[in-house]
Every structure is written in structure tokens, then in C-alpha cells.
Design a protein around this motif. Structure first.
Motif, PDB file in Angstrom:
ATOM      1  N   PRO A  39     -31.695 -66.897 -64.147  1.00  0.00           N
ATOM      2  CA  PRO A  39     -32.211 -65.709 -64.304  1.00  0.00           C
ATOM      3  C   PRO A  39     -33.913 -65.784 -64.359  1.00  0.00           C
ATOM      4  O   PRO A  39     -34.562 -64.706 -64.211  1.00  0.00           O
ATOM      5  CB  PRO A  39     -31.776 -65.349 -65.861  1.00  0.00           C
ATOM      6  N   SER A  40     -34.362 -66.952 -64.630  1.00  0.00           N
ATOM      7  CA  SER A  40     -35.691 -67.097 -64.512  1.00  0.00           C
ATOM      8  C   SER A  40     -36.342 -66.920 -63.204  1.00  0.00           C
ATOM      9  O   SER A  40     -37.536 -66.670 -63.234  1.00  0.00           O
ATOM     10  CB  SER A  40     -36.009 -68.546 -65.148  1.00  0.00           C
ATOM     11  N   ASN A  41     -35.535 -66.975 -61.921  1.00  0.00           N
ATOM     12  CA  ASN A  41     -35.897 -66.845 -60.783  1.00  0.00           C
ATOM     13  C   ASN A  41     -36.168 -65.706 -59.850  1.00  0.00           C
ATOM     14  O   ASN A  41     -36.644 -65.482 -59.096  1.00  0.00           O
ATOM     15  CB  ASN A  41     -35.069 -67.710 -59.726  1.00  0.00           C
ATOM     16  N   PHE A  42     -35.859 -64.303 -61.056  1.00  0.00           N
ATOM     17  CA  PHE A  42     -35.674 -63.158 -60.472  1.00  0.00           C
ATOM     18  C   PHE A  42     -36.317 -62.037 -61.331  1.00  0.00           C
ATOM     19  O   PHE A  42     -36.538 -62.129 -62.584  1.00  0.00           O
ATOM     20  CB  PHE A  42     -34.205 -62.817 -60.455  1.00  0.00           C
ATOM     21  N   LEU A  43     -37.015 -61.334 -60.837  1.00  0.00           N
ATOM     22  CA  LEU A  43     -38.034 -60.272 -61.345  1.00  0.00           C
ATOM     23  C   LEU A  43     -37.187 -59.224 -62.505  1.00  0.00           C
ATOM     24  O   LEU A  43     -37.569 -59.353 -63.760  1.00  0.00           O
ATOM     25  CB  LEU A  43     -38.471 -59.167 -60.469  1.00  0.00           C
ATOM     26  N   PRO A  44     -35.888 -58.783 -62.284  1.00  0.00           N
ATOM     27  CA  PRO A  44     -35.325 -58.003 -63.207  1.00  0.00           C
ATOM     28  C   PRO A  44     -34.755 -58.812 -64.432  1.00  0.00           C
ATOM     29  O   PRO A  44     -34.527 -58.311 -65.374  1.00  0.00           O
ATOM     30  CB  PRO A  44     -34.113 -57.370 -62.546  1.00  0.00           C
ATOM     31  N   THR A  45     -34.502 -60.104 -64.220  1.00  0.00           N
ATOM     32  CA  THR A  45     -34.046 -60.898 -65.480  1.00  0.00           C
ATOM     33  C   THR A  45     -35.066 -61.737 -65.949  1.00  0.00           C
ATOM     34  O   THR A  45     -34.416 -62.540 -66.990  1.00  0.00           O
ATOM     35  CB  THR A  45     -32.742 -61.562 -64.839  1.00  0.00           C
ATOM     36  N   ASN A  46     -36.183 -61.694 -65.518  1.00  0.00           N
ATOM     37  CA  ASN A  46     -37.116 -62.570 -66.259  1.00  0.00           C
ATOM     38  C   ASN A  46     -38.197 -61.777 -66.994  1.00  0.00           C
ATOM     39  O   ASN A  46     -38.900 -61.093 -66.488  1.00  0.00           O
ATOM     40  CB  ASN A  46     -38.008 -63.385 -65.158  1.00  0.00           C
ATOM     41  N   GLU A  52     -40.609 -62.611 -68.863  1.00  0.00           N
ATOM     42  CA  GLU A  52     -42.079 -62.857 -68.649  1.00  0.00           C
ATOM     43  C   GLU A  52     -42.864 -62.371 -67.648  1.00  0.00           C
ATOM     44  O   GLU A  52     -43.772 -61.786 -67.697  1.00  0.00           O
ATOM     45  CB  GLU A  52     -42.268 -64.489 -68.479  1.00  0.00           C
ATOM     46  N   VAL A  53     -41.998 -62.337 -66.206  1.00  0.00           N
ATOM     47  CA  VAL A  53     -42.343 -61.821 -65.208  1.00  0.00           C
ATOM     48  C   VAL A  53     -42.594 -60.148 -65.211  1.00  0.00           C
ATOM     49  O   VAL A  53     -43.722 -59.378 -64.760  1.00  0.00           O
ATOM     50  CB  VAL A  53     -41.788 -62.004 -63.941  1.00  0.00           C
ATOM     51  N   LEU A  54     -41.683 -59.557 -65.968  1.00  0.00           N
ATOM     52  CA  LEU A  54     -41.368 -58.058 -65.977  1.00  0.00           C
ATOM     53  C   LEU A  54     -42.698 -57.817 -66.933  1.00  0.00           C
ATOM     54  O   LEU A  54     -43.508 -56.547 -66.857  1.00  0.00           O
ATOM     55  CB  LEU A  54     -40.108 -57.562 -66.972  1.00  0.00           C
ATOM     56  N   GLU A  55     -43.029 -58.527 -67.991  1.00  0.00           N
ATOM     57  CA  GLU A  55     -44.028 -58.070 -68.875  1.00  0.00           C
ATOM     58  C   GLU A  55     -45.632 -58.260 -68.317  1.00  0.00           C
ATOM     59  O   GLU A  55     -46.424 -57.419 -68.297  1.00  0.00           O
ATOM     60  CB  GLU A  55     -44.074 -59.190 -70.032  1.00  0.00           C
TER      61      GLU A  55
END
Length: 583
Positions: A151-158, A160-163
Motif C-alpha cells: 500500500p505504500s506504493n500507491f497514491l490512494p493507500t499511502n 503520507e503521499v495523500l497528505e
């Protein structure tokens, strides 16, 4: 496979060039990995699992328990009852360390992934009847496939990336897309990694003053200029691995092992290997020993006459130096005062995770890939090494570059790592078969000039350095030298990996080491006891090694001349020479 069988197999392969060309084409798509080797491993695992219904039932029960465990965890999260994680990541897994991963729903997402990862580990290990090598291949391959879907590799499930995306109104994704396009252009155009232009060999790297005093078809020999009024009479000859450019040992001022040794009063010579091309396809291990170690040693002994030499080998260069020293000792040649081996293996029974890529199927496939071009390219080597640490070297970088929109600046070691090298077809085939696959040196089958050689033939004292996090030459494998040698061995274990642990200059933060002396054929600590019981010394290991060299050297004298023109060793180009610049 015996040598007669292998020779016959080679003859059959030569008679069927279409097969080899087919395999070479497949290798371009698979990064040099043999599809058949993977198929054999998975068939072995699946066939044995299919005939063990008790194991299947246990796995089904385990899946049910994990599902109930995850459901219970989800209930606690929804009710606001914080009871911590239901499963902890592995010690070296830092993907889910940020506090945002503990918030709903990301807590449930990453815990579900970790539980699934744990289940697959149990499913792929311990199945009765599976070949141990096949089990390791299956377990490693499944782990790689699971890492793809982390899940760390994808925008909807990460989270930190969403923030970051919300904070920057999506501009991080714009930068990431730009980074992706730029990297693709560089890859297609064959250009080096972005930022490497700031590290030019001879301008920013490999700056220790010296001269090329000898050149042959395979290497240049660099003699470094003295910086002290007197020097130890015994010169130091460094043999790096042919898989790397030598200047990892001469990165830049303050980070150069060569500069350090010269500053401590040693006369240093360095072998700089030629970057081979298709014309060098038939260069074998014997050529690297003869034109590399032996020819360099002859030049050093001519330039600094009547003195023994401190031989130093790094990685595969250490293995090659061991072969040369053993052959010379068997012939009564005592040219070496000492032998120092930096992250170098001699016994390949436990070569670590690289063993995943070494079996008959894989080696035969790789030989066909190399046969088509005459060499093994940097892309195949880099791909194998990246797979061993895919979380750090692949996926975390992709997240930073393309989702976070970040670009970390290159530093000297990364720039060196991006400087491509190649391996000749015959040499690499011989190395993989004779040492990795058959372990001929330890088994007493490695023949040089008609006679078998062994590590026990070496009569010079040995200093062996290993690094704690080495994925290429695991330290427990390197440690076996203390039992194989019949001469005093000083073994040193330092913090760091295969490269960073060796490039560990005085003043480097967070460095420590352990060291012990072993008498010939004496009692040695088991590897676990060595790591657990020996005192830890803070700081770089360089001074300890340098003192060991100094203690085995004579009283200082005036520095030798640069080269020996009267004997044909004429100083020509300035260091770093020409071969290191070959692309």
C-alpha cells in the motif's frame, strides 16, 4: 555436472546458436533471469504442497485465524479502542513507520498487508520435500511480488503521499510526472542518472595525485605520489573488483582510502581495470590473474626492488588475489608480506541471497545472454543487486521521485555506483561455475598452471574485513577465512554494507567495529559468538588496519622513484588514467 559434461554441453550449445540467440533475446526481457529456473522452483514447491493435504489444512486454518485477527483489529479501530498493532513489521521494514499509518483506514490497510505477507512466508517455507534452493527462490520471488502491491506504493493507500498532495494542491504529482519523463528519456538515451554530472572522474572524484606507470590490454597500474618525507619500504598493491571502477577507494579528498594510506607513509599502487567490450569476450580468470595481479606485482617489485608487497583485494579482487597468492606460494614465491581482503569471499557455500541467482539453469541461461554480446552488461548486474534490496533501492525511490515529487541529491558513492562496468563472457562464466556453483577453491579442485590450489597454501598473514549488512559478501561467509587459512588471520567486522562499510573514513558518524586475531588452525569463535561477545570499538576501521600494516613493515625510508623508466615502466598519464574513463 562434471567438467567433461560441461565441455560437452558447451559444444552442443555452440552447434545450436539459434537456441543461444533465443535465450539472449529472452534475457533482455527478463533482466538476465532464467524463466526456467523460476518455473522449476515454483513447480517443485507447488507439487509438494499439493501432496501434503495436512499442510494445506494448516495454511487454511492460519488464513482463517489471520482474517479473524484482522476483523477484531478493525472493530477496535472503529470503536476508538487503540490497542496498538496486531502485527509488527520486520525490523528492517520502515515503510509504515510514520504516524499517519496508525490512523484509520490506513492502519487496517497496512496491517492487512503485513498479515498477508506473513502468511505467504509460512506458505512458501517448510513444505516437506522441497529442494532448499527452490524454497529460497520461491520465498524470495513471492516477497518481491508482494512488495509490488504494498500500500505504500500507491497514491490512494499511502497517507503520507495523500497528505503531501493536499498540502501542495497536487504539484508533487506534477513534479513526479516530470521526473518520470526525464528518467525515461535518460534511460532510452543511455544517459547517466540525473545529478551524476556533478561528479566527474578526475575533476571531482579520484583526485589523489599519481601517474600511470604501466598499461597492458586489461589494466592500468597507478603509482600514487608520496606526501610524507619517508615511507614504509613495503609498497601496497590494491586489486579492486573488475565489477567496479577502482575509484570507490579514491572517492574524493577526505573520503579516499588511497589518500589515507599515502598520508600514513605507504607507497600505494592501484590496479585500474579496463571496461571490457565484445572484443574481450574470451578473457578468462587466468587472464585476469596473469595480466592483472601477476603483471602488476611484477611492475611493483621492479619499481620498488628487494621488498615484499602488501597485497590488498576488494570484493572479487580479493578472491582473485587469494588465487594468485595461493598459486605463488605453492611455487615458493613469497613476494607478499601480507594479504588484506576487503569484503571478499573464499568459501562460497553460503554466499547469501546472491545464491538465489546461482544454479545450473540460471548460469546456463546467463551464459547465453553473455554469449550474444560478449559480456555481461551493467543492466543485468544492477537488476540483480536491486532485487536483493528492492524496498530501499526500487520502491521507496519510486515513491519519493514520482509520488512525493522529490529528488534527493546524488552523493559520491551513488555517482560511483552509476558508473557502468561490464564483465567478459568467459571470465564471468568461469567465475560463476568454478567458484559460486562448484566452490572449487575450497573443495580442492581449482587448478592453476596444472596444480590445484587452496587458501591454506598462502603463507603470508591475512587481514580480513567484513561488513555487517553486506548483501553481496555476507560477513558470516567472509568469516570462514579464519578456518581455511593456515597462517595468522586478523578478522574485523565493521558496521555498514558492502560499499559504505569499506568507505568508512575516520570521523565518519555511526561507525564501529570488532576485531580479533586467530592463530593458524587454532580455535575460532563461532560467527554468532564473534558478533555477540567481542568488544566494540567506536570509529573507523582504517586506523586499526593501517597499524596492522605498519607493524608488519620495516623502518621508514625515502620514497621510491615514480616508475622505473629503465625497465620500461615509464610514468605517462596522470591519475586516474584512461581505462577508468571508458564507458
Amino acid at each position: 555436472m562434471t567438467r567433461v559434461q560441461h565441455a560437452f554441453a558447451e559444444q552442443v550449445s555452440e552447434d545450436t546458436p539459434f537456441d543461444r540467440l533465443l535465450h539472449a533475446g529472452m534475457g533482455r526481457l527478463t533482466g538476465g533471469m532464467s524463466p526456467t529456473a523460476l518455473q522449476l522452483a515454483f513447480f517443485d514447491w507447488a507439487a509438494h504442497l499439493a501432496t501434503n493435504p495436512g499442510r494445506q489444512t494448516a495454511l487454511a486454518e492460519k488464513a482463517m485465524r489471520k482474517s479473524l485477527r484482522l476483523a477484531g483489529y478493525a472493530g477496535h479501530c472503529l470503536s476508538g479502542d487503540d490497542q496498538g498493532r496486531c502485527i509488527e513489521p520486520l525490523a528492517d521494514d520502515q515503510r509504515f513507520d510514520a504516524a499517519a499509518w496508525q490512523q484509520w483506514p490506513f492502519s487496517l490497510i497496512h496491517q492487512g498487508f503485513l498479515l498477508q505477507q506473513q502468511w505467504w512466508h509460512v506458505a512458501t517455507t517448510g513444505v516437506p520435500g522441497v529442494d532448499p534452493h527452490h524454497e529460497e527462490v520461491v520465498n524470495f520471488s513471492v516477497r518481491q511480488m508482494l512488495d509490488v502491491f504494498s500500500p505504500s506504493n500507491f497514491l490512494p493507500t499511502n497517507p503520507e503521499v495523500l497528505e503531501r498532495t493536499l498540502q501542495e494542491n497536487g504539484w508533487n504529482l506534477v513534479r513526479g510526472a516530470s521526473n518520470a519523463v526525464e528518467d525515461l528519456e535518460r534511460e532510452v538515451g543511455g544517459h547517466p542518472e540525473k545529478g551524476s554530472e556533478a561528479f566527474q572522474v578526475g575533476e571531482d572524484l579520484a583526485l589523489t595525485p599519481g601517474k600511470v606507470v604501466h598499461r597492458n590490454a586489461l589494466m592500468e597500474l597507478i603509482q600514487y605520489s608520496p606526501t610524507t618525507e619517508t615511507v614504509h619500504p613495503e609498497p601496497v598493491l590494491i586489486v579492486p573488483a573488475w565489477i567496479m571502477k577502482y575509484y570507490i577507494l579514491d572517492l574524493r579528498p577526505g573520503r579516499s582510502l588511497v589518500e589515507y594510506l599515502v598520508g600514513q607513509g605507504h607507497t600505494v599502487f592501484m590496479v585500474s581495470w579496463k571496461n571490457p567490450g565484445p572484443a574481450d569476450r574470451e578473457r578468462g580468470m587466468a587472464d585476469y590473474r596473469r595480466l592483472g595481479v601477476n603483471d602488476a606485482l611484477s611492475a611493483v617489485k621492479t619499481i620498488v626492488p628487494d621488498q615484499k608487497v602488501h597485497g590488498v583485494g576488494y570484493c572479487l579482487g580479493g578472491t582473485l588475489l587469494t588465487l594468485a597468492a595461493a598459486a605463488m606460494a605453492r611455487e615458493g614465491d613469497d613476494s607478499f608480506a601480507t594479504i588484506s581482503m576487503l569484503a571478499a569471499q573464499t568459501d562460497f557455500t553460503e554466499p547469501g541471497e546472491l545464491d538465489l541467482f546461482i544454479d545450473e539453469s540460471q548460469v546456463s541461461f546467463l551464459e547465453d545472454v553473455m554469449w550474444a554480446r560478449g559480456y555481461l552488461g551493467r543492466d543485468e548486474m544492477a537488476g540483480a543487486f536491486q532485487l536483493l534490496r528492492s524496498q530501499d533501492l526500487v520502491w521507496s525511490r519510486l515513491v519519493r521521485h514520482y509520488l512525493m515529487g522529490e529528488r534527493e541529491g546524488l552523493f559520491d558513492l551513488m555517482a560511483w555506483n552509476a558508473d557502468a562496468t561490464r564483465l567478459p563472457y568467459r571470465m564471468h562464466s568461469e567465475y560463476l561455475r568454478d567458484l559460486f556453483l562448484h566452490n572449487d577453491l575450497v573443495e580442492g579442485r581449482y587448478v592453476i598452471d596444472g596444480h590445484p590450489v587452496a587458501v591454506g597454501d598462502i603463507n603470508a598473514p591475512i587481514f580480513s574485513v567484513a561488513t555487517q549488512k553486506d548483501h553481496i559478501a555476507p560477513w558470516r561467509s567472509v568469516y570462514k577465512i579464519v578456518r581455511l587459512a593456515r597462517t595468522p588471520v586478523t578478522f574485523l567486522l565493521t558496521r555498514g554494507g558492502h560499499n559504505a562499510g569499506i568507505v568508512s573514513e575516520p570521523g565518519h558518524p555511526r561507525r564501529h567495529y570488532q576485531i580479533a586475531d586467530f592463530e593458524p588452525l587454532g580455535t575460532a569463535y563461532p560467527a554468532e559468538r564473534f558478533e555477540q561477545e567481542l568488544d566494540t570499538h567506536e570509529g573507523s576501521w582504517w586506523p586499526a588496519w593501517q597499524q596492522w600494516l605498519a607493524d608488519r613493515s620495516s623502518e621508514p625510508v625515502a620514497p621510491p622513484a615514480m616508475g622505473a623508466p629503465e625497465a620500461g615502466y615509464v610514468p605517462t598519464a596522470d591519475a586516474p588514467g584512461e581505462y577508468v574513463l571508458m564507458k
